[in-house]
Design a protein around this motif. Sequence first.
Motif, PDB file in Angstrom:
ATOM      1  N   SER A 551       0.846  -1.190   0.000  1.00  0.00           N
ATOM      2  CA  SER A 551       0.000   0.000   0.000  1.00  0.00           C
ATOM      3  C   SER A 551       0.878   1.236   0.000  1.00  0.00           C
ATOM      4  O   SER A 551       2.107   1.155   0.165  1.00  0.00           O
ATOM      5  CB  SER A 551      -0.921  -0.004   1.216  1.00  0.00           C
ATOM      6  OG  SER A 551      -1.773  -1.134   1.204  1.00  0.00           O
ATOM      7  N   ALA A 552       0.244   2.407  -0.148  1.00  0.00           N
ATOM      8  CA  ALA A 552       0.999   3.655  -0.175  1.00  0.00           C
ATOM      9  C   ALA A 552       1.892   3.745   1.061  1.00  0.00           C
ATOM     10  O   ALA A 552       1.416   3.587   2.197  1.00  0.00           O
ATOM     11  CB  ALA A 552       0.043   4.848  -0.212  1.00  0.00           C
ATOM     12  N   PRO A 553       3.209   3.962   0.881  1.00  0.00           N
ATOM     13  CA  PRO A 553       4.119   3.960   2.032  1.00  0.00           C
ATOM     14  C   PRO A 553       3.776   5.010   3.085  1.00  0.00           C
ATOM     15  O   PRO A 553       4.031   4.805   4.262  1.00  0.00           O
ATOM     16  CB  PRO A 553       5.500   4.205   1.409  1.00  0.00           C
ATOM     17  CG  PRO A 553       5.245   4.687   0.031  1.00  0.00           C
ATOM     18  CD  PRO A 553       3.928   4.159  -0.393  1.00  0.00           C
ATOM     19  N   GLU A 554       3.175   6.155   2.663  1.00  0.00           N
ATOM     20  CA  GLU A 554       2.859   7.190   3.641  1.00  0.00           C
ATOM     21  C   GLU A 554       1.885   6.665   4.688  1.00  0.00           C
ATOM     22  O   GLU A 554       2.005   6.967   5.887  1.00  0.00           O
ATOM     23  CB  GLU A 554       2.270   8.420   2.945  1.00  0.00           C
ATOM     24  CG  GLU A 554       3.268   9.216   2.120  1.00  0.00           C
ATOM     25  CD  GLU A 554       3.634   8.525   0.808  1.00  0.00           C
ATOM     26  OE1 GLU A 554       2.930   7.554   0.425  1.00  0.00           O
ATOM     27  OE2 GLU A 554       4.640   8.925   0.170  1.00  0.00           O
ATOM     28  N   ALA A 560       2.752   2.769  11.424  1.00  0.00           N
ATOM     29  CA  ALA A 560       3.915   2.255  12.159  1.00  0.00           C
ATOM     30  C   ALA A 560       4.413   3.262  13.176  1.00  0.00           C
ATOM     31  O   ALA A 560       4.901   2.881  14.255  1.00  0.00           O
ATOM     32  CB  ALA A 560       5.026   1.879  11.182  1.00  0.00           C
ATOM     33  N   THR A 561       4.300   4.544  12.865  1.00  0.00           N
ATOM     34  CA  THR A 561       4.702   5.572  13.827  1.00  0.00           C
ATOM     35  C   THR A 561       3.801   5.528  15.057  1.00  0.00           C
ATOM     36  O   THR A 561       4.268   5.615  16.201  1.00  0.00           O
ATOM     37  CB  THR A 561       4.660   6.959  13.179  1.00  0.00           C
ATOM     38  OG1 THR A 561       5.554   6.981  12.068  1.00  0.00           O
ATOM     39  CG2 THR A 561       5.063   8.036  14.172  1.00  0.00           C
ATOM     40  N   THR A 562       2.488   5.404  14.812  1.00  0.00           N
ATOM     41  CA  THR A 562       1.552   5.260  15.937  1.00  0.00           C
ATOM     42  C   THR A 562       1.905   4.031  16.772  1.00  0.00           C
ATOM     43  O   THR A 562       1.963   4.090  18.013  1.00  0.00           O
ATOM     44  CB  THR A 562       0.115   5.140  15.410  1.00  0.00           C
ATOM     45  OG1 THR A 562      -0.236   6.325  14.710  1.00  0.00           O
ATOM     46  CG2 THR A 562      -0.862   4.912  16.557  1.00  0.00           C
ATOM     47  N   GLU A 584      11.060   1.170   8.641  1.00  0.00           N
ATOM     48  CA  GLU A 584      12.211   1.138   7.735  1.00  0.00           C
ATOM     49  C   GLU A 584      11.794   0.680   6.342  1.00  0.00           C
ATOM     50  O   GLU A 584      12.178   1.288   5.336  1.00  0.00           O
ATOM     51  CB  GLU A 584      13.281   0.198   8.286  1.00  0.00           C
ATOM     52  CG  GLU A 584      14.505   0.116   7.382  1.00  0.00           C
ATOM     53  CD  GLU A 584      15.496  -0.922   7.839  1.00  0.00           C
ATOM     54  OE1 GLU A 584      16.576  -0.978   7.232  1.00  0.00           O
ATOM     55  OE2 GLU A 584      15.197  -1.674   8.789  1.00  0.00           O
ATOM     56  N   SER A 585      11.005  -0.397   6.288  1.00  0.00           N
ATOM     57  CA  SER A 585      10.592  -0.930   4.996  1.00  0.00           C
ATOM     58  C   SER A 585       9.783   0.098   4.206  1.00  0.00           C
ATOM     59  O   SER A 585      10.004   0.288   2.999  1.00  0.00           O
ATOM     60  CB  SER A 585       9.766  -2.196   5.218  1.00  0.00           C
ATOM     61  OG  SER A 585       9.313  -2.713   3.996  1.00  0.00           O
ATOM     62  N   LEU A 593      14.796   6.692   2.881  1.00  0.00           N
ATOM     63  CA  LEU A 593      15.543   5.983   3.909  1.00  0.00           C
ATOM     64  C   LEU A 593      16.335   6.924   4.815  1.00  0.00           C
ATOM     65  O   LEU A 593      16.426   6.686   6.029  1.00  0.00           O
ATOM     66  CB  LEU A 593      16.468   4.942   3.275  1.00  0.00           C
ATOM     67  CG  LEU A 593      16.935   3.802   4.185  1.00  0.00           C
ATOM     68  CD1 LEU A 593      15.755   3.102   4.849  1.00  0.00           C
ATOM     69  CD2 LEU A 593      17.762   2.801   3.402  1.00  0.00           C
ATOM     70  N   PRO A 594      16.946   8.006   4.304  1.00  0.00           N
ATOM     71  CA  PRO A 594      17.640   8.938   5.202  1.00  0.00           C
ATOM     72  C   PRO A 594      16.731   9.482   6.306  1.00  0.00           C
ATOM     73  O   PRO A 594      17.196   9.769   7.415  1.00  0.00           O
ATOM     74  CB  PRO A 594      18.126  10.045   4.266  1.00  0.00           C
ATOM     75  CG  PRO A 594      18.274   9.368   2.944  1.00  0.00           C
ATOM     76  CD  PRO A 594      17.164   8.370   2.885  1.00  0.00           C
TER      77      PRO A 594
END
Length: 942
Positions: A551-554, A560-562, A584-585, A593-594
Amino acid sequence: MSRGEAELRERLSEASAMRFGEAQQAAMEDVVRHADAGGFARLAFEARRRLADAYSVAGQWHMAFPLFSRCLSDHDQRPELFEPEDDRALRLWYTHIVHTMVEFPDITMAQLDQAMSDVERRFKAGGHNLHPVYDMRRWVAQVTCDWEEEERNHRLWWESGGPRPRSVWDFEVDVERLVRRGDETSLARAREIARPALVGDVEFDEPPTPIQCLMLLPLTKAGATSDVALARRRSAWELSERPYRIEYMAMHIEFCAMTGNEDQGLIEVRRSAHRLRDLNRPNGTMEMAAAIALLMRRLDDAGRGEELVAWSVHEDPTTPVATMRQEMTELALDLAARFDERNGTTAQGDRIRSLLAAEPVVDFLPLTPTSRAPRRTPAPRGMSPEDLLERAEWHQRAQEDTETRDYLDALPAEPPEHLVGRITELHAVLAWDADTGDGLRRAAEEHRRNDDHRRHLLCRTWLARWLAHNQRAEDALAEARSALRELHEAGDPWAIAWGELRMAQVLVILREDGAYPALRRAAQYAAASGDPLSVGIIADLEAFWREHERSAPEGVISLATTAKDFLLAAGSYAATMSAFTRLESAHERAGRLPEFVALVREQLDHLPSNTPEAVRAHLRYERGRALVEEGNRGAEAVADLTDAVTVLSSLNLDSTDHWYYLATACHVTSRYDEARHAANRIANRVLDKRAEGTLANPAWADACWLILADSYRNLGEHTTAIEHYAYLVSKAQEYGSGETHPVAVALKDMAMVLYGLDRDAEAAERFQQAAEVFAVLGNQVAAASCRCQQAQALFWSGDTEAALACLPVAEEAVAAVPVEPVAIRATCEAQLAETRARITVAAERPEAARDAARASAACRDAGELSAAIDMDILRAQVLLNEERPDLALPALDAARTACAEDDPRLEEIARLRTLARGTPDRVQEVQEVQEVQASGDGLGAG
């Protein structure tokens, strides 16, 4: 069928080159039989000596006695058949036989005295140095604990020659006798004597393994922890590769027991204890049994008496620690008593009893930079069964199964009846096997009987998930819907959240619609419950599903941040690390990635106080890995990666990735011993994972073995390095990665090692292979360099024609090097010119002087002034041999001008100038020629 002596000698040579074992013994036994039948006395003598060595390596030391007796008898009865060298070999073998005899308590002191007297008589009769005799008597006195006699013969041994230069076994004598005495004064002296050998100031023909093993505990007692760890690692490797006496492995096991490294000691037992079964040398058996008994006592005292121990890496664990402790203790004490009875003292028994009762020298000594004391979770003190079970259930929800089991194991054997259902449920979920369904049904019934309606319904949602897992779709959906409906009716948001979560999982397993809506409802109820663990687990699961679907990485990053934030707040390590993996993925897919690296660095500076150390270690690993991949930051990465792997491995959370990046960072910062250790941990694992297709980056397999081989090379273990380079290449070819950068580098480096060992023909072949792979990879610079080195190796192998034929190939390789950058092209041309010059000069070709002149100019153009000086000197030597001193002097002047004031080559230049000038008349002639050349009318360069 009889065989000739030449054929039998060939067979003996072939047998000697075989690996130690029954096949080798059988081959040598066959040579002995045919040599006796053919009357080849000297050959039979030699074959028996080698057969005795083969028996000894196999642990059958007693079988050497009759072989020696036969040789002694044959020699004494027909001395005319033997040469003086045979007599010398027999005398030395006799001293070694007595060395072994004293290690059998059934051989009496009278028999030993008679044998030693016979040996000494034979040495004196021939007027030979008694040095081996004193060594023999000294050893017998040491084994029998007659220290006054040992001291006397040690002094005589020194006076008659002392240790042979470069002999590690003679050097060991001075160390072992002091360590065996054991008093502080002797140990201090042993450390003083051993130190030069341990730090490499003394060179031996064999590895200093015996010294390293002997000094493990004396160094530990002196607090030299870094020295002892290094000695342990290096000696452990040698013990695994070569046939050493079992006492040295016993020293390792004793060391592990005395330094808090019991688990490593168990590994050593599995590697070597099986040798006790075949060993027929009571002294070695006693030492090994005592060391194992000490280790088992330490484990038994720590409450691990029921733990099963394997006698070999090839066997399943069959013997409880407590049983092995008793068996080994009885064996060691019985043998010690037999030695004491023979020796007429209590010294051996006293020593073994003292060893068996010894207490650790230190609580824990790290064996490697990533070692940590064993982390065994004791039963928490003072916690009620209810509290223990609450903690077990929390860890299960947090996906931390190890901790779940630790708390379950801490419960009493007969827990309160009202907890049985909860315990049954946890065990069923942890097992997740064919019996899980029955376990969950029993647990749900127990919850119902205890009027625990919430647990009863949640247990049914587990059952629904298990039914879905076993493809019982209709039953699974019915069970999940029924339980979830009742959970909503009860109105507990926390329970509804977990119920909706499991409903979503059931729908995903069955590929039914509605999973994401169920998960969103779960998230809403989790937020209403105020439980950060629930919120984090649900968000992480959705992030995992979304990432799996690409799915859209955003959106994944947001989820994942939550998850990361709530799981950190909850104090969960496993799920938190999972959330960072999702982050990370997703960042990598988004080309950001930075940003993830920056996030990790920022997070490390602002972690909550309750952050589990595993999470902190995982973030340090992420930071260290990023530093490695940024290039030229290996030194910064080593600290992060070492600490990270230390923690994660102690928690059994380490992975191939962790060790690979640690090995890489250590290697690029020239920490070769640490790099070898890290690469060794995963070397075979990465090959297996590549074969399975589960290695994250298949190139890691070759790269890891390249690190391992190169580390051995830089540690001076060249033979092992060659073996590892060759294995890398063979495995790469097997898996179709034979034309990769690690393979090309491995071929080149292997060639360099072979070249340094004067195995020039082999080196030339490897240089050629490396050049071919580099050319395929488009690295024309490396290909050209390897072609030049191939030509040089061919020349030094003695194949001048092949070396000269290789020069045009090298020219083609250099011609293929891009003209830009100019400096690199110039360097390649200089190497080619230098190679051509050295070969044509050594081959005495007519164009040699011209080639040397061109090489000098090419080296100067490339900025390689030192090589240019060498070429000037080489040209001068050629010209002098051709009796052209007038042209040699300008070359020498150019070399002298380019040299620094302290350049050692100035002496050679001065010597050649003297030869060039010759007599005063000749000097005048040379000066006149130089004046003509300076005016522009001369001959020009040769």
